[in-house]
Design an enzyme around this catalytic site. Structure first.
Site, short mmCIF file in Angstrom:
data_model
loop_
_atom_site.label_atom_id
_atom_site.label_comp_id
_atom_site.label_asym_id
_atom_site.label_seq_id
_atom_site.Cartn_x
_atom_site.Cartn_y
_atom_site.Cartn_z
N PHE A 153 3.21 1.55 -3.33
CA PHE A 153 2.12 0.95 -2.43
C PHE A 153 0.77 1.25 -3.05
O PHE A 153 0.02 1.63 -2.14
CB PHE A 153 2.51 1.62 -0.94
CG PHE A 153 3.83 1.22 -0.37
CD1 PHE A 153 4.08 0.20 0.42
CD2 PHE A 153 4.60 2.55 -0.34
CE1 PHE A 153 5.35 -0.01 0.80
CE2 PHE A 153 6.04 2.27 -0.06
CZ PHE A 153 6.22 1.10 0.51
N LEU A 154 0.66 1.10 -4.14
CA LEU A 154 -0.52 1.55 -4.76
C LEU A 154 -1.68 0.21 -4.61
O LEU A 154 -1.24 -0.80 -4.78
CB LEU A 154 -0.40 1.54 -6.45
CG LEU A 154 0.71 2.37 -6.91
CD1 LEU A 154 1.13 2.14 -8.24
CD2 LEU A 154 0.63 3.75 -6.32
N LEU A 269 -8.92 -5.30 8.63
CA LEU A 269 -9.54 -6.31 9.83
C LEU A 269 -10.85 -6.86 9.30
O LEU A 269 -11.65 -7.19 10.15
CB LEU A 269 -9.73 -5.46 10.98
CG LEU A 269 -8.35 -5.26 11.87
CD1 LEU A 269 -8.72 -4.40 13.23
CD2 LEU A 269 -7.86 -6.45 12.16
N CYS A 279 -0.79 -9.08 -5.80
CA CYS A 279 0.07 -8.81 -5.15
C CYS A 279 0.16 -9.57 -3.60
O CYS A 279 1.17 -10.14 -3.27
CB CYS A 279 -0.10 -7.15 -4.65
SG CYS A 279 0.18 -6.43 -5.80
C1 UDX Z 1 -2.17 -4.52 -2.06
C2 UDX Z 1 -1.51 -3.44 -1.06
O1 UDX Z 1 -2.45 -3.00 -0.26
C3 UDX Z 1 -0.61 -2.30 -1.80
O2 UDX Z 1 -0.11 -1.48 -0.93
C4 UDX Z 1 0.37 -2.98 -2.55
O3 UDX Z 1 0.86 -1.93 -3.37
C5 UDX Z 1 -0.39 -3.80 -3.59
O4 UDX Z 1 -1.02 -4.94 -2.90
P1 UDX Z 1 -4.19 -4.55 -3.79
O5 UDX Z 1 -3.52 -5.78 -4.34
O6 UDX Z 1 -4.67 -3.63 -4.44
O7 UDX Z 1 -3.00 -3.71 -2.82
O8 UDX Z 1 -5.33 -5.00 -2.77
P2 UDX Z 1 -5.96 -4.71 -1.04
O9 UDX Z 1 -6.76 -3.62 -1.04
O10 UDX Z 1 -4.48 -4.75 -0.30
O11 UDX Z 1 -6.69 -5.99 -0.96
C6 UDX Z 1 -6.11 -7.34 -1.08
C7 UDX Z 1 -7.12 -8.39 -0.73
O12 UDX Z 1 -7.37 -8.43 0.82
C8 UDX Z 1 -8.40 -8.31 -1.39
O13 UDX Z 1 -8.76 -9.43 -1.79
C9 UDX Z 1 -9.43 -7.85 -0.31
O14 UDX Z 1 -10.68 -8.20 -0.59
C10 UDX Z 1 -8.81 -8.33 0.80
N1 UDX Z 1 -9.17 -7.79 2.20
C11 UDX Z 1 -8.57 -6.50 2.43
C12 UDX Z 1 -9.82 -8.67 3.15
O15 UDX Z 1 -10.30 -9.66 2.93
N2 UDX Z 1 -10.12 -7.70 4.21
C13 UDX Z 1 -9.66 -6.57 4.56
O16 UDX Z 1 -9.90 -5.91 5.80
C14 UDX Z 1 -9.04 -5.81 3.56
#
Ligand code: UDX
Length: 458
Positions: A153-154, A269, A279
């Site tokens: 869950f990185l 949110l 991912c």
């Molecule tokens: C994600 C999961 O969080 C992680 O647990 C899994 O192992 C891999 O996929 P990651 O891809 O690093 O991690 O990104 P994350 O921090 O989840 O953000 C994903 C996307 O959502 C980004 O584009 C971010 O900008 C967007 N986001 C995130 C939003 O638009 N709003 C939010 O409130 C949170």
């Protein structure tokens, strides 16, 4: 324990480095020999907080090794972590060919008992296929294999910390031997007994790490279900932002109060351009396909994906409306990475926005603290600036596309004075609308009342 990690991408590298950090002897391998060569000469191919220090230190100590000889790595490890990519196919399904290849290699090369651990994100029931492949192609060697699923869950940007201080460790196992070995591997993390490279040995108090032991199928499902839920949450916040815009409410106020309810939680949110990265989008697609194959209607998730795609179009439309004519306008872009603290541009909403505006004839000048080099390889025809101020110079609009904290603390008066027209369109709700209006900006964001220094157009 001796651990082999197959696949030196993002997950493999972080996992290998952290497993070595907690005391194991780790050998990492990859079929891209140039990657191994680079790693052996001290070049870390990704930007990830703390990773470079950990890799270099443990590599120098000999506890973390890199080899392009895959059979050597397979023979060396008592446990083998499969960390190869599972990219999306055109159908949306995950491409599992690399997993199958690795399973076949393990089957043919292993000469002693192996625990084979799926770390890559895979659809449910992949473990069954891996076990079959190990049996079918391992005939004749009499080697015993255990299979387990151990999803990660990185989050990019905090992956080392996430690995060493997880909220939960999920072990999908089908026999006691596999569970025992995995518990042994993770014991230093469960006890939080290791020298932490993130907090220089002085970790803040944290709740105990939860160990969740499930079947392999459940473990595989937990990963897809978790990421898809995060995606749902973001899309939900984005629809709330649209509603706030129509009904003169403020999405920041609404989501902040919603998040105070522990049943909802405050994270994920944040309204804006939507989710990207390697991912969330691919896991959502794969989960939709998985549900379809299983005969389950998951329209809920399809809608979340659709809402996410619409964010890009809505943002580009906002730019069009504010600029009136896009062609030949100089547009400054702040942020290209899919989120802050990473150089990753895969499935980045920012890249999609830039591509569309460039196609319409905008003259783009972009800046990202880490991702510019990667973006340049993908989008060689736009201009890249050395910093945020150079990006703004002479621009008729400045777009914020990634939530890098440094953009928040720019000298916005200086930025304003260097722009041809003080127009900011904030795709990440990073700045304060009232302050931007006070500074004389025409400022637009998502789901917050427009307080513009000029008559708003959207
Ligand atoms: C994600 C999961 O969080 C992680 O647990 C899994 O192992 C891999 O996929 P990651 O891809 O690093 O991690 O990104 P994350 O921090 O989840 O953000 C994903 C996307 O959502 C980004 O584009 C971010 O900008 C967007 N986001 C995130 C939003 O638009 N709003 C939010 O409130 C949170």
């Amino acid at each position: 324990m001796k651990i082999a990690v197959i696949g030196c991408g993002y997950v493999g590298l972080v996992s290998g480095a952290c497993l070595a950090e907690i005391g194991h002897e780790v050998i990492c391998t990859d079929n891209d020999s140039s990657k191994i060569k680079a790693l052996n000469s001290g070049h870390i191919p990704i930007f990830e907080e703390n990773l470079e220090d950990v890799v270099k230190r443990l590599h120098a100590s000999g506890r973390l090794k890199f080899t392009s000889d895959i059979p050597e790595a397979i023979r060396a490890g008592d446990a083998i972590f499969i960390c190869v990519g599972t990219p999306p196919l055109d159908t949306g399904d995950a491409d599992l060919s690399a997993i199958e290849n690795v399973a076949r290699l393990i089957a043919s090369e292993a000469r002693s008992p192996k625990l084979v651990v799926e770390k890559s994100t895979v659809p449910v029931q992949t473990g069954k296929q891996v076990r079959r492949a190990l049996q079918v192609y391992g005939r004749g060697h009499g080697v015993q294999f255990h299979v387990a699923s151990n999803p990660e869950f990185l989050r990019e940007g905090t992956a080392v910390e996430d690995f060493l201080h997880p909220d939960r460790i999920v072990l999908g196992v089908e026999d006691q031997g596999a569970e025992r070995q995995l518990r042994e591997i993770y014991q230093p993390i469960l006890d939080q007994k290791f020298k932490c490279p993130v907090h220089a040995g002085k970790c803040p108090p944290m709740p105990p790490v939860k160990l969740v032991v499930t079947t392999i199928n459940s473990a595989e499902l937990i990963k897809h279900a978790s990421n898809s839920f995060l995606a749902l949450k973001i899309s939900y916040a984005n629809v709330i932002a649209d509603l706030c815009e129509r009904l003169s409410a403020n999405v920041d106020e609404v989501t902040a109060a919603m998040g105070m309810d522990p049943r909802i939680g405050s994270q994920f949110l944040r309204a804006g351009l939507g989710f990207g990265g390697f991912c969330l989008p691919k896991d959502v697609q794969a989960f939709i396909r998985l549900a379809e194959t299983a005969g389950v209607d998951f329209s809920l998730l399809k809608e979340a994906e659709f809402v996410n795609k619409r964010r890009i179009s809505a943002f580009v439309e906002r730019v069009r409306k504010a600029l009136w004519i896009v062609k030949d306008k100089q547009v400054g872009v702040l942020g290209l990475a899919f989120k802050a603290n990473t150089d990753d541009i895969r499935f980045s909403p920012a890249i999609e926005v830039v591509t569309r505006l460039a196609r319409e004839g905008a003259r783009i000048q972009a800046y990202d603290p880490q991702a510019a080099e990667r973006a340049q390889a993908l989008l060689p025809d736009i201009q890249y600036a050395k910093d945020a101020y150079a990006t703004a110079k002479g621009a008729e609009a400045l777009l914020i596309l990634t939530e890098w904290p440094e953009f928040r603390s720019l000298d916005w008066e200086k930025v304003r004075d260097s722009m041809l027209r003080p127009l900011v369109i904030d795709g990440r709700n990073l700045l304060n609308p009232g302050k931007m209006a006070e500074l004389g900006y025409e400022y637009y964001s998502f789901g917050r009342p427009e307080r513009s220094a000029v008559v708003p157009v959207v």
